[in-house]
Design a protein around this motif. Structure first.
Motif, short mmCIF file in Angstrom:
data_model
loop_
_atom_site.label_atom_id
_atom_site.label_comp_id
_atom_site.label_asym_id
_atom_site.label_seq_id
_atom_site.Cartn_x
_atom_site.Cartn_y
_atom_site.Cartn_z
N SER A 93 57.10 42.22 58.82
CA SER A 93 56.79 42.37 57.39
C SER A 93 56.45 41.04 56.71
O SER A 93 55.95 41.04 55.58
N ILE A 107 48.20 40.15 64.15
CA ILE A 107 49.48 39.72 64.73
C ILE A 107 49.30 39.35 66.20
O ILE A 107 48.77 40.12 67.01
N MET A 151 55.01 46.28 58.94
CA MET A 151 54.28 45.12 58.44
C MET A 151 54.34 44.98 56.93
O MET A 151 53.62 44.17 56.35
#
Length: 229
Positions: A92, A100, A126
């Motif tokens: 997150s 990522i 996320m």
């Protein structure tokens, strides 16, 4: 036992991927419409719903991104693929539109204290909904997985992974590459999940998210649920 609903509501014109048609919900019957049969008068309510097989919280079938003959449609995917052991990785903190990396995935896995087992479902939180839900940027500015991270998950032998956004990787070419990689590696993913923050730091759980039996479907809405015994 605790059940956590990971699905979004299906509402009229709910936010959706720009490449798919919107959800359209209208009233078909309502209680002001009375029907009399003999001495009995009754009323009923029913809705008419039109939506894509990628509406709301949904799972992609292999045929959605695999052009090869024999790629499975959603009605052909074994039900056991949607009743699995699962973990959640906390990403997150990543910036919006970020891809990522494997190093970031490995760090999140280490922090979770878990391991990825064959056929697992891996949820990747996320913070997309926290930052973008209700914002016009929601269908465009989400973070996602770099291509090598999709392959990293496949190398672990997962069955599928899940994200909050409308796509598994940031918008553009990378998203198409991620879908193609899923096809090549025999995995799939869920999109538009909710409440993933409630899974962080809680270890392993049971995931359930059965699709509709849409003949030839390229995906299906699901009622995604995390079960903590």
């Amino acid at each position: 036992m605790e059940l956590i609903d990971l699905s979004r509501e299906l509402t009229h014109r709910t936010p959706h991927h720009p490449a798919h048609p919107p959800v359209v919900i209208t009233v078909w019957d309502d209680h002001h419409m009375k029907v009399t049969a003999g001495n009995t008068t009754v009323s009923s309510k029913a809705l008419s719903i039109s939506f894509s097989d990628h509406a709301g919280t949904h799972v992609d079938a292999p045929v959605h991104f695999d052009p090869r003959p024999g790629a499975a449609s959603i009605d052909e995917v074994p039900l056991e693929n949607f009743y699995t052991s699962a973990i959640c990785l906390d990403l997150s903190h990543v910036p919006l539109k970020h891809a990522i990396t494997v190093a970031e995935m490995e760090e999140a896995l280490a922090k979770s204290g878990q391991e990825i087992r064959p056929k697992d479902t891996v949820m990747i939180y996320m913070g997309t909904n926290d930052r973008l839900w209700g914002d016009p940027r929601y269908p465009h500015d989400f973070p996602g997985l770099a291509l090598e991270s999709v392959h990293w998950l496949a190398d672990k032998g997962i069955g599928m992974f899940g994200v909050e956004a409308v796509s598994p990787s940031p918008e553009g070419e990378l998203n198409f590459q991620a879908h193609r990689a899923c096809a090549e590696r025999g995995i799939t993913h869920m999109e538009c999940l909710f409440n993933m923050d409630k899974l962080v730091g809680r270890g392993r759980f049971r995931f359930v998210g059965f699709p509709l039996k849409i003949k030839g479907g390229s995906g299906s809405p699901i009622r995604a649920v995390a079960i903590f015994e």
